[in-house]
Every structure is written in structure tokens, then in C-alpha cells.
Design a protein around this motif. Sequence first.
Motif: not given
Length: 252
Positions: A187-190, A194-198, A250-252
Amino acid sequence: MKRVLITAGGSGIGRAMAEEFAAAGHQVWVTDVNAGSLSDIPADWRSTVVDATDEAGMKALFAGIAEAWGGLDVLCANAGIAGPTALVEDVELADWRACVSVNLEGAFLAAKYAAPLMKAAKAGSIVITSSTAGQYGYPNRAPYAAAKWAVIGLMKTLAMELGPFGIRANAICPGAVEGPRMEGVLEREAAAKGMTRDEVYAGYASGTSMGSFVEARDIANMAVFLGSEAARLVSGQVIAVDGHTVNPDPKV
């Protein structure tokens, strides 16, 4: 039957470790900073509410272990927190110190007070929970990654210092582990990216060759092995249980 201490054993990876050691027929003693996490442990486990960074509390814990058990065979130094998720320039020093304190100083204090008990017996196994963040750089996780790299250095030094006394030391590096702590990280990284949790979840999973998160019991099974006679000459090792991380970003 071995005498096993697991710090932060009230939930998550620590609880899974305790369950697997108990299932293997060993005596289990768990600690946690949260009394509520210890409220439902089995009746045959011992437990202590203690902050892993409180030296007086940890010293008293090991004195109690020495009195009750007469020694200690396996230490799982598992206490840790995720720390902040932020770019390095946005990390507050207080948050940095809190993260490093629990993850690194908690392992140090546990090892400091376990070593004399194990030296007296000329045997023992110390298992420190590191992370794949202790093997790679992790964007937005500077305090956590720094601490998890540091515990590997601590572990390798323990292996050298304590090996002549028949004591082994190893580090387990979990990858992304299913559970509440990782959900918080997702959740924090999302939010930070600017990404979704999924999307973040999928990025972590696709960063492994097996395309999967791991479960706490996978880490626990490795800890049981490292504490056993089957691993009698395994020491100074960094062992990832992560589905084989090939891309830690995890950006990729």
C-alpha cells in the motif's frame, strides 16, 4: 529435543517458526513486543513480552532462559519492522533510527546474550532473519535495506567468532512474504509510486523466476533445517527463500 527461542514469535514469520519447531518436537520460547500477540499461544510454549531493542529486558530474558532451561540450542533472531517507504531525501532520521534499531540492534542483543549460553554447551545455531533487501538495493526502502545488509555482516562475524565453539550462524533472506506486513508495504509503495496495490504486487511476483510470493511456513521450514543436525556444517551462509529474485525492483 532442542530448546528454541524465537524473537517476535507472536505473529507472522516468527509465529510460523515457532509452530514448525514445536511440530518437530522441540521446546519453544517466543517473545513479542505486543502482549496481545502472545495471548493465544499453545499452553506448552513459554513466552515473554519484551522489546528486542531493550537491553535490560533482553538480558533478563536470557537469564530466565538459563534458569528455566539450563541453556539454549537455537536462537531465531527474527524481530524486525518494515520501516518507512520513501525516497531517501524524504526519510526522517527518527524513522531511520527506529528501523535500524529493531532490525539490527535487536539481532545484536539476541546474539550477545545467546552466545554465552551456547558457548557453555559448545554447540548451538543462530538464525537471523534478513531479507532479499539485504542482497539487493531496494528503491524507497533505504533504512530497511541498510539494516538487512548489516545483519548479514553481523551473522558472518558471529559465524567466525563462534565457530570454534561449535556454534553456527546463518541468515535467511525471505522474499515478498504473504501477510499483513507485506500488505502495508504494498500500500505504501503504491502510494509513493502512483500505482495500484495490485500493480505493485504483480511487480514483486514477476521479479522472481518462480513468479510467486512466499509463505511464512517456507521461511519457518528453512529455520528448522538450519537448527537441526542435518545442517551441522552449514554456517556463515546467506540463504534466500524467495522464489529466486531476478529483479528486485517492483516497478517492472
